[in-house]
Design a protein around this motif. Structure first.
Motif, PDB file in Angstrom:
ATOM      1  N   LYS A 533       0.820  -1.207   0.000  1.00  0.00           N
ATOM      2  CA  LYS A 533       0.000   0.000   0.000  1.00  0.00           C
ATOM      3  C   LYS A 533       0.862   1.268   0.000  1.00  0.00           C
ATOM      4  O   LYS A 533       0.362   2.360  -0.273  1.00  0.00           O
ATOM      5  CB  LYS A 533      -0.938   0.010   1.211  1.00  0.00           C
ATOM      6  CG  LYS A 533      -1.901  -1.179   1.239  1.00  0.00           C
ATOM      7  CD  LYS A 533      -2.693  -1.223   2.537  1.00  0.00           C
ATOM      8  CE  LYS A 533      -3.583  -2.455   2.604  1.00  0.00           C
ATOM      9  NZ  LYS A 533      -4.300  -2.566   3.884  1.00  0.00           N
ATOM     10  N   THR A 565      -8.063  10.247   7.766  1.00  0.00           N
ATOM     11  CA  THR A 565      -8.104   8.967   7.062  1.00  0.00           C
ATOM     12  C   THR A 565      -6.851   8.831   6.204  1.00  0.00           C
ATOM     13  O   THR A 565      -6.559   9.689   5.358  1.00  0.00           O
ATOM     14  CB  THR A 565      -9.350   8.873   6.166  1.00  0.00           C
ATOM     15  OG1 THR A 565     -10.507   9.004   6.982  1.00  0.00           O
ATOM     16  CG2 THR A 565      -9.393   7.532   5.445  1.00  0.00           C
ATOM     17  N   SER A 566      -6.076   7.768   6.441  1.00  0.00           N
ATOM     18  CA  SER A 566      -4.826   7.560   5.722  1.00  0.00           C
ATOM     19  C   SER A 566      -5.093   7.374   4.225  1.00  0.00           C
ATOM     20  O   SER A 566      -5.939   6.573   3.821  1.00  0.00           O
ATOM     21  CB  SER A 566      -4.110   6.318   6.259  1.00  0.00           C
ATOM     22  OG  SER A 566      -3.028   5.959   5.427  1.00  0.00           O
ATOM     23  N   ARG A 567      -4.339   8.123   3.392  1.00  0.00           N
ATOM     24  CA  ARG A 567      -4.522   7.985   1.942  1.00  0.00           C
ATOM     25  C   ARG A 567      -3.886   6.703   1.426  1.00  0.00           C
ATOM     26  O   ARG A 567      -4.140   6.289   0.292  1.00  0.00           O
ATOM     27  CB  ARG A 567      -3.935   9.196   1.214  1.00  0.00           C
ATOM     28  CG  ARG A 567      -2.435   9.354   1.295  1.00  0.00           C
ATOM     29  CD  ARG A 567      -2.040  10.698   0.700  1.00  0.00           C
ATOM     30  NE  ARG A 567      -0.608  10.934   0.752  1.00  0.00           N
ATOM     31  CZ  ARG A 567       0.229  10.686  -0.256  1.00  0.00           C
ATOM     32  NH1 ARG A 567      -0.235  10.168  -1.381  1.00  0.00           N
ATOM     33  NH2 ARG A 567       1.515  10.965  -0.138  1.00  0.00           N
ATOM     34  N   TYR A 568      -3.060   6.051   2.256  1.00  0.00           N
ATOM     35  CA  TYR A 568      -2.445   4.800   1.854  1.00  0.00           C
ATOM     36  C   TYR A 568      -3.313   3.585   2.203  1.00  0.00           C
ATOM     37  O   TYR A 568      -3.518   2.699   1.381  1.00  0.00           O
ATOM     38  CB  TYR A 568      -1.072   4.636   2.534  1.00  0.00           C
ATOM     39  CG  TYR A 568      -0.070   5.682   2.127  1.00  0.00           C
ATOM     40  CD1 TYR A 568       0.457   5.687   0.835  1.00  0.00           C
ATOM     41  CD2 TYR A 568       0.359   6.647   3.032  1.00  0.00           C
ATOM     42  CE1 TYR A 568       1.384   6.652   0.451  1.00  0.00           C
ATOM     43  CE2 TYR A 568       1.285   7.614   2.666  1.00  0.00           C
ATOM     44  CZ  TYR A 568       1.794   7.609   1.376  1.00  0.00           C
ATOM     45  OH  TYR A 568       2.707   8.555   0.991  1.00  0.00           O
ATOM     46  N   THR A 569      -3.835   3.535   3.463  1.00  0.00           N
ATOM     47  CA  THR A 569      -4.556   2.345   3.934  1.00  0.00           C
ATOM     48  C   THR A 569      -6.045   2.568   4.105  1.00  0.00           C
ATOM     49  O   THR A 569      -6.797   1.602   4.273  1.00  0.00           O
ATOM     50  CB  THR A 569      -3.988   1.888   5.294  1.00  0.00           C
ATOM     51  OG1 THR A 569      -4.257   2.893   6.281  1.00  0.00           O
ATOM     52  CG2 THR A 569      -2.489   1.648   5.200  1.00  0.00           C
ATOM     53  N   GLY A 570      -6.497   3.825   4.124  1.00  0.00           N
ATOM     54  CA  GLY A 570      -7.905   4.103   4.359  1.00  0.00           C
ATOM     55  C   GLY A 570      -8.302   4.014   5.815  1.00  0.00           C
ATOM     56  O   GLY A 570      -9.480   4.173   6.166  1.00  0.00           O
TER      57      GLY A 570
END
Length: 609
Positions: A533, A565-570
Motif C-alpha cells: 500500500k 483517514t490515511s490515503r495509503y490504507t484508508g
C-alpha cells in the motif's frame, strides 16, 4: 483474686490459675446442629447474659482490600494497588484511623506491589503480611522485613475436623508452634481465628488464646487475635448466646482469655446483612480493630465497607481525626472509571444516587433548603452535592439543577432553565410520562439525553481515546528521537531502530524520517501486510508541506495531528512527529509515526478485560 479497675473504681474479679480454661478434646466434631441445622436458617438463641458496653480506648480500622478484597474480583494490577493504597493513606489521616493494610506475598506481582507501596514511606496504613499456618511461609515475611503478619488459624470444629482432618489438641499445638516460630524471627503474629462464630469458645478458642498470650509475655512481642466471623453469623443483640454473640465474644476474650482489647480485631462478613453493625458493636465492647475493605469487597457477600466504618468511627468518637472524607468520592470514581466496577446507585456514601431524592415534594424541599432531606453536608464532607431524581413533577428548574450538579457547572458556567438543551431534556422527560410511564427517570437515561442535547459539555469515549493516543504517541517519539542511531541521520542505522519500534508497538502503522528540508530519507517502515500500500511513498519524496513537518520545525516540539483517514490504507490515523537534533541542538530532521486508531482502541479493550 481481684485487681483494681481504675476506670470503674472497683475491684475486678480475675481468674487465678485454678480457674483457667483448658482444651476440651472430643472424639468427633461438635457442629452445634441445634444452632446451625444447615437445612434450615441458622437459629438465634439467647442466654440472657447482659454485658455492659466498654468501648475500646483506641478504636481503629484495619484494611484487607488487597487480601480478602481481591478474592471477590479480578486481581488488581500493581498500578491499581498503588493508587488504592494512596487513597487508603488519605482516608487514614495523620492519626492512623486506618492503622494497617495486609498484603499477599506469594506471587511476583504481590511482591512488586508490596515493594512499591513500602517505598512510599507512609506511616499509615502500616503494611502487614498474610500467610498460611506453615513455617516456610514465614520466610516470605522476613525477607520483606515486615514487622507483623496474619496467620490463618481456623478454630471451629467444621475447619479443624472437616477441612484440616485434625483433632483439637493437634490443631492447638500446630497454631502455637507457628506463632512461636514467628516470634523467633522477631515477627509479631496476628492469629486469625477463622470461623469463630461457630467454634467452641471455652473448649478451644479461649485455651488457645491463653497459650498465645503466655507466648507473648515470654517473648516480649505482642500477639494479636483477629476474630473472624467467616460466614457472617455474628449477632449484636443484647443477651444473645455464644458463639454468635459479638458482645459476649469480645468480653470473653478480654476477661477470660486475658487478651488486651488493643490486641483484638473483628473481621466480619455480610452474609446476614449485619457486617457493619457487628464491627461497630465489637468497638463498643472493647475490641480496638475493625477489619474492612473498600466498598465492602470480600468473599461471597463481602466485608465491612471501610467507608461505612469511617463514618461510624466519626459518629462514635465525635471527631474526624484528620480523615480526608473526599477520598471516598475519589475512590468511588476510580473504581468506576478505571476499574470498570459499577457501584450500585443507592450504595451509601459512594453510589451516584445515595444523596438523591426521587419524590417531587422532596425535590422541592431540597431546592428550598438542602438540610431538610440530606443526611449531612455531603458537598463539604464528600465533595458530593445533593442531586434530584427527575420525574414528571420535577419541572424545568429541577432538570437544570440536575445537569449543573452532574457536570459540576458553577458560577457563570451554570446553565439556566431557559437554556435550549435543558428545555429539550425536559420535553423528553414529559414525553415519557405522556406515553404512560410511571417510574422515575434513571441517571443513565438523563445522561444519555444530556449527551444528545448538550454534547459540548461531555468528553466522549472517542475523545478519551484521542487523548490516550496523543499521550502514548508523544511518549514514544520523545524517547526514540534521543537514540544516537536516530540522531546520526544515517538511514542504514536508523531503519533497524524504527523496525524494532514498529515490532514492539503493533498499533503503529508507518514510521519515516525526513531531513531538515522535508525530503524522506528512510525506506517504508511498515507491517508486511501493508507494504504494497506504501509503494508510492518513495525515498526522496518531498513532505515539507505537511503540518506534521512544519510545526516541529517551527517550535522544536512534539506535534500530534488530529485524526484523519490515511490515503495509503484508508484507516483512521493520527500522526505524531518530533524534531531530531544534533549535538548543538540544531534540528536536522523530523521523525513521523502514523498510529492506527482501530488498533489503539482494541488495545484499550484488551487492557480492560
Amino acid at each position: 483474686m481481684a485487681r483494681w479497675n481504675s476506670k470503674k473504681r472497683v475491684l475486678d474479679h480475675e481468674h487465678s490459675r485454678f480457674w483457667r480454661h483448658h482444651l476440651v478434646e472430643i472424639p468427633e466434631p461438635n457442629l452445634m446442629r441445634e444452632i446451625f441445622p444447615y437445612e434450615e436458617v441458622p437459629r438465634i438463641d439467647f442466654d440472657h447474659m447482659l454485658v455492659p458496653i466498654d468501648p475500646a480506648e483506641d478504636m481503629f480500622i484495619t484494611d484487607t482490600t488487597f487480601r480478602d478484597g481481591q478474592q471477590a474480583r479480578p486481581p488488581y494490577t500493581v498500578k491499581q494497588i498503588e493508587k488504592i493504597f494512596d487513597l487508603l493513606h488519605r482516608l487514614s489521616g495523620p492519626s492512623g484511623v486506618i492503622r494497617q493494610s495486609e498484603f499477599f506475598l506469594y506471587t511476583e506481582k504481590d511482591r512488586e506491589a508490596l515493594e512499591l507501596c513500602m517505598s512510599k514511606g507512609y506511616r499509615y496504613p502500616e503494611i502487614t503480611g498474610w500467610i498460611r499456618a506453615v513455617e516456610e511461609d514465614l520466610k516470605l515475611v522476613a525477607d520483606f522485613g515486615l514487622k507483623e503478619t496474619g496467620i490463618l488459624t481456623s478454630v471451629s470444629d467444621y475447619h479443624i475436623f472437616l477441612k484440616l482432618n485434625l483433632d483439637r489438641k493437634t490443631a492447638l499445638k500446630k497454631y502455637v508452634n507457628i506463632a512461636r516460630a514467628a516470634l523467633d524471627k522477631g515477627i509479631a503474629p496476628r492469629c486469625h481465628f477463622e470461623d469463630v462464630t461457630r467454634a467452641d469458645i471455652y473448649g478451644f478458642c479461649v485455651p488457645l488464646a491463653i497459650e498465645l498470650m503466655q507466648l507473648a509475655q515470654e517473648s516480649g512481642i505482642p500477639i494479636k487475635i483477629r476474630l473472624c466471623d467467616t460466614l457472617g453469623f455474628g449477632i449484636s443483640y443484647p443477651g444473645s448466646a455464644l458463639p454468635r454473640s459479638v458482645p459476649r465474644l469480645i468480653r470473653t476474650f478480654i476477661e477470660d482469655a486475658g487478651v488486651p482489647g488493643h490486641l483484638l480485631e473483628w473481621h466480619g462478613h455480610n452474609d446476614f446483612h449485619k457486617v457493619l453493625t457487628n464491627a461497630a458493636t465489637a468497638w463498643l465492647y472493647g475490641c480496638s480493630g475493625a477489619n474492612g475493605t473498600l466498598l465492602g469487597f470480600g468473599e461471597r457477600t463481602g466485608n465491612a465497607p471501610i467507608e461505612g466504618l469511617l463514618v461510624e468511627y466519626i459518629g462514635l468518637k465525635g471527631t474526624s481525626d484528620g480523615i480526608d472524607m473526599t477520598a471516598i468520592t475519589d475512590m468511588a470514581e476510580y473504581f468506576q472509571s478505571e476499574l470498570g466496577y459499577r457501584i450500585p446507585p443507592n450504595y451509601p456514601f459512594a453510589g451516584e444516587e445515595f444523596n438523591a431524592t426521587r419524590a417531587g415534594i422532596h425535590a422541592d424541599g431540597l431546592v428550598k433548603h438542602e438540610e431538610i432531606y440530606n443526611i449531612f453536608d455531603t458537598h463539604k464532607l464528600l465533595r458530593r452535592p445533593i442531586s434530584i431524581i427527575i420525574t414528571d413533577k420535577s419541572g424545568v428548574a429541577s432538570v437544570a439543577y440536575w445537569v449543573n450538579t452532574r457536570l459540576h457547572l458553577e458560577g457563570d458556567r451554570r446553565l439556566d432553565k431557559r437554556h435550549p438543551g435543558i428545555v429539550r431534556i425536559h420535553k423528553r422527560v414529559m414525553h415519557e410520562y405522556e406515553q404512560g410511564r410511571n417510574t422515575s427517570i434513571s441517571t443513565e437515561e438523563l445522561e444519555r439525553w444530556a449527551r444528545r442535547y448538550l454534547p459540548e459539555y461531555f468528553v466522549s469515549e472517542f475523545d478519551r481515546l484521542k487523548l490516550k493516543a496523543y499521550a502514548l504517541a508523544a511518549h514514544l517519539v520523545e524517547e526514540v528521537v534521543e537514540n544516537e542511531s536516530i540522531k546520526s541521520m544515517d538511514p542504514a542505522r536508523q531503519e533497524p531502530i524504527l523496525q524494532t519500534l514498529l515490532d514492539l508497538n503493533p498499533f503503529i502503522q508507518y514510521i519515516y524520517i525526513t531531513d531538515r528540508e522535508g525530503l524522506k530519507i528512510t525506506r517504508n517502515i511498515t507491517h508486511i501486510v501493508d507494504k504494497s500500500k506504501y509503494e508510492s511513498a518513495r525515498v526522496g519524496e518531498d513532505l515539507s508541506d505537511r503540518p506534521w513537518f512544519i510545526q516541529p520545525m517551527k517550535d522544536g516540539k512534539v506535534h500530534v495531528t488530529d485524526f484523519y483517514t490515511s490515503r495509503y490504507t484508508g484507516a483512521l490515523c493520527i500522526t505524531v512527529s518530533a524534531p531530531i537534533t544534533n549535538e548543538y541542538e540544531e534540528i536536522v530532521g523530523i521523525l513521523g509515526i502514523d498510529i492506527r486508531f482501530e488498533d489503539l482502541a482494541k488495545m484499550e479493550e484488551d487492557e480492560a478485560v
